[in-house]
Design a protein around this motif. Structure first.
Motif, PDB file in Angstrom:
ATOM      1  N   GLU A 112       0.848  -1.187   0.000  1.00  0.00           N
ATOM      2  CA  GLU A 112       0.000   0.000   0.000  1.00  0.00           C
ATOM      3  C   GLU A 112       0.881   1.233   0.000  1.00  0.00           C
ATOM      4  N   ILE A 113       0.370   2.329  -0.558  1.00  0.00           N
ATOM      5  CA  ILE A 113       1.070   3.602  -0.540  1.00  0.00           C
ATOM      6  C   ILE A 113       0.151   4.654   0.051  1.00  0.00           C
ATOM      7  N   GLY A 114       0.737   5.729   0.540  1.00  0.00           N
ATOM      8  CA  GLY A 114      -0.047   6.802   1.118  1.00  0.00           C
ATOM      9  C   GLY A 114       0.845   7.952   1.550  1.00  0.00           C
ATOM     10  N   VAL A 115       0.237   8.919   2.220  1.00  0.00           N
ATOM     11  CA  VAL A 115       0.957  10.108   2.695  1.00  0.00           C
ATOM     12  C   VAL A 115       0.661  10.307   4.170  1.00  0.00           C
ATOM     13  N   VAL A 116       1.699  10.616   4.946  1.00  0.00           N
ATOM     14  CA  VAL A 116       1.555  10.928   6.373  1.00  0.00           C
ATOM     15  C   VAL A 116       2.436  12.128   6.685  1.00  0.00           C
ATOM     16  N   HIS A 117       2.219  12.736   7.854  1.00  0.00           N
ATOM     17  CA  HIS A 117       3.093  13.832   8.292  1.00  0.00           C
ATOM     18  C   HIS A 117       4.217  13.253   9.132  1.00  0.00           C
ATOM     19  N   ASP A 118       5.442  13.724   8.875  1.00  0.00           N
ATOM     20  CA  ASP A 118       6.609  13.246   9.618  1.00  0.00           C
ATOM     21  C   ASP A 118       7.208  14.393  10.420  1.00  0.00           C
ATOM     22  N   SER A 119       7.354  14.205  11.710  1.00  0.00           N
ATOM     23  CA  SER A 119       7.867  15.273  12.580  1.00  0.00           C
ATOM     24  C   SER A 119       9.349  15.529  12.342  1.00  0.00           C
ATOM     25  N   ARG A 174      11.024  15.281   9.478  1.00  0.00           N
ATOM     26  CA  ARG A 174      11.165  16.045   8.237  1.00  0.00           C
ATOM     27  C   ARG A 174      10.328  17.323   8.267  1.00  0.00           C
ATOM     28  N   ASN A 175       9.402  17.411   9.238  1.00  0.00           N
ATOM     29  CA  ASN A 175       8.497  18.549   9.359  1.00  0.00           C
ATOM     30  C   ASN A 175       7.742  18.795   8.047  1.00  0.00           C
ATOM     31  N   SER A 176       7.252  17.712   7.479  1.00  0.00           N
ATOM     32  CA  SER A 176       6.537  17.811   6.208  1.00  0.00           C
ATOM     33  C   SER A 176       5.750  16.533   5.969  1.00  0.00           C
ATOM     34  N   LYS A 177       4.933  16.565   4.914  1.00  0.00           N
ATOM     35  CA  LYS A 177       4.265  15.343   4.483  1.00  0.00           C
ATOM     36  C   LYS A 177       5.271  14.474   3.757  1.00  0.00           C
ATOM     37  N   ILE A 178       5.171  13.170   3.962  1.00  0.00           N
ATOM     38  CA  ILE A 178       6.041  12.210   3.295  1.00  0.00           C
ATOM     39  C   ILE A 178       5.185  11.083   2.728  1.00  0.00           C
ATOM     40  N   ALA A 179       5.731  10.360   1.762  1.00  0.00           N
ATOM     41  CA  ALA A 179       5.027   9.211   1.190  1.00  0.00           C
ATOM     42  C   ALA A 179       5.551   7.935   1.833  1.00  0.00           C
ATOM     43  N   PHE A 180       4.731   6.892   1.777  1.00  0.00           N
ATOM     44  CA  PHE A 180       5.199   5.604   2.274  1.00  0.00           C
ATOM     45  C   PHE A 180       4.818   4.489   1.305  1.00  0.00           C
ATOM     46  N   LEU A 181       5.594   3.424   1.362  1.00  0.00           N
ATOM     47  CA  LEU A 181       5.335   2.177   0.652  1.00  0.00           C
ATOM     48  C   LEU A 181       5.481   1.087   1.695  1.00  0.00           C
ATOM     49  N   LYS A 182       4.385   0.381   2.002  1.00  0.00           N
ATOM     50  CA  LYS A 182       4.388  -0.630   3.069  1.00  0.00           C
ATOM     51  C   LYS A 182       3.856  -1.961   2.558  1.00  0.00           C
ATOM     52  N   SER A 183       4.464  -3.029   3.043  1.00  0.00           N
ATOM     53  CA  SER A 183       3.941  -4.358   2.730  1.00  0.00           C
ATOM     54  C   SER A 183       2.697  -4.611   3.585  1.00  0.00           C
ATOM     55  N   GLY A 238      17.048  -3.581   6.258  1.00  0.00           N
ATOM     56  CA  GLY A 238      16.706  -3.455   7.670  1.00  0.00           C
ATOM     57  C   GLY A 238      16.017  -2.150   8.002  1.00  0.00           C
ATOM     58  N   THR A 239      16.447  -1.542   9.120  1.00  0.00           N
ATOM     59  CA  THR A 239      15.872  -0.275   9.588  1.00  0.00           C
ATOM     60  C   THR A 239      16.941   0.802   9.519  1.00  0.00           C
ATOM     61  N   THR A 240      16.629   1.906   8.843  1.00  0.00           N
ATOM     62  CA  THR A 240      17.594   2.996   8.669  1.00  0.00           C
ATOM     63  C   THR A 240      16.942   4.339   8.970  1.00  0.00           C
ATOM     64  N   SER A 241      17.736   5.317   9.306  1.00  0.00           N
ATOM     65  CA  SER A 241      17.243   6.680   9.536  1.00  0.00           C
ATOM     66  C   SER A 241      17.203   7.427   8.201  1.00  0.00           C
ATOM     67  N   TRP A 242      16.683   8.652   8.231  1.00  0.00           N
ATOM     68  CA  TRP A 242      16.592   9.447   7.015  1.00  0.00           C
ATOM     69  C   TRP A 242      17.968   9.615   6.392  1.00  0.00           C
TER      70      TRP A 242
END
Length: 198
Positions: free
Chosen positions: A45-52, A54-63, A129-133
């Motif tokens: 699934e894809i979508g948009v959320v707010h990220d603190s 980045r202080n902005s809207k970001i997109a996501f791609l999730k299984s 794995g898990t990474t930061s921005w």
């Protein structure tokens, strides 16, 4: 575990883009200008959320599924008119969470008859794995005969990818390519003793 080869992903992405784009409707687009594709799009699934951070809207791609054999990608494509004959650098900020196999930003340049003129999916420098921005980049030359440029972020198997601030810029010819270009027809035998470098 065995992963898809760069060549296999290249073929899959090319086939899927040209077969799926014509069937994507506005109703299926959850993010303006972007759509979900890949070998197993129904598992993501894809979508948009707010990220603190980045202080902005970001997109996501999730299984969405726990057992995925293919990959999913968030992508878009456009006519590269202003980039024809230029070397282009694509950058974006990406954060990952629990990537089971690998993920990467990608860019593909298409010529007439759907021929790939350049491609990079970061498989030789994967996100795991898990990474930061982190800021990632792809550099490819856009040949004058290019008719389409497609790009996005993909993930193989399970995990989550967060994306912000895609940017295209023209760079100097001296900047090294990150991926491979389409085959070049030579005018004479070249570097037959393999002593020459780029």
């Amino acid at each position: 575990m065995k992963t898809l080869s760069s060549k296999s992903l290249n073929v899959l992405v090319i086939v899927l883009v040209f077969s799926l784009v014509s069937f994507i409707s506005k109703e299926k687009q959850t993010i303006k200008g972007w759509f979900l594709a890949g070998s197993s799009p129904e598992s993501y699934e894809i979508g948009v959320v707010h990220d603190s951070e980045r202080n902005s809207k970001i997109a996501f791609l999730k299984s969405k599924d726990s057992n995925i054999k293919g990959f999913g990608t968030i992508m878009q494509s456009f006519e590269p008119k202003k980039f024809l004959g230029k070397k282009v650098k694509l950058t974006a900020y990406i954060k990952s969470k629990d990537i089971e196999d690998w993920a990467g930003m990608w860019m593909r340049i298409d010529g007439p008859s759907k021929k790939s003129l350049g491609f990079d999916n970061m498989q030789n420098r994967p996100i795991k794995g898990t990474t930061s921005w982190t800021k990632y980049e792809i550099v490819l030359k856009v040949p004058k005969e290019a008719v389409n440029l497609a790009y996005g972020v993909l993930t193989s198997k399970t995990g989550e990818i967060y994306i912000d601030s895609f940017k295209f810029e023209i760079v100097d010819e001296s900047v090294k390519n990150t991926g491979h270009q389409g085959s070049v027809k030579l005018t004479e035998p070249t570097n037959t003793d393999f002593e020459e470098s780029f």
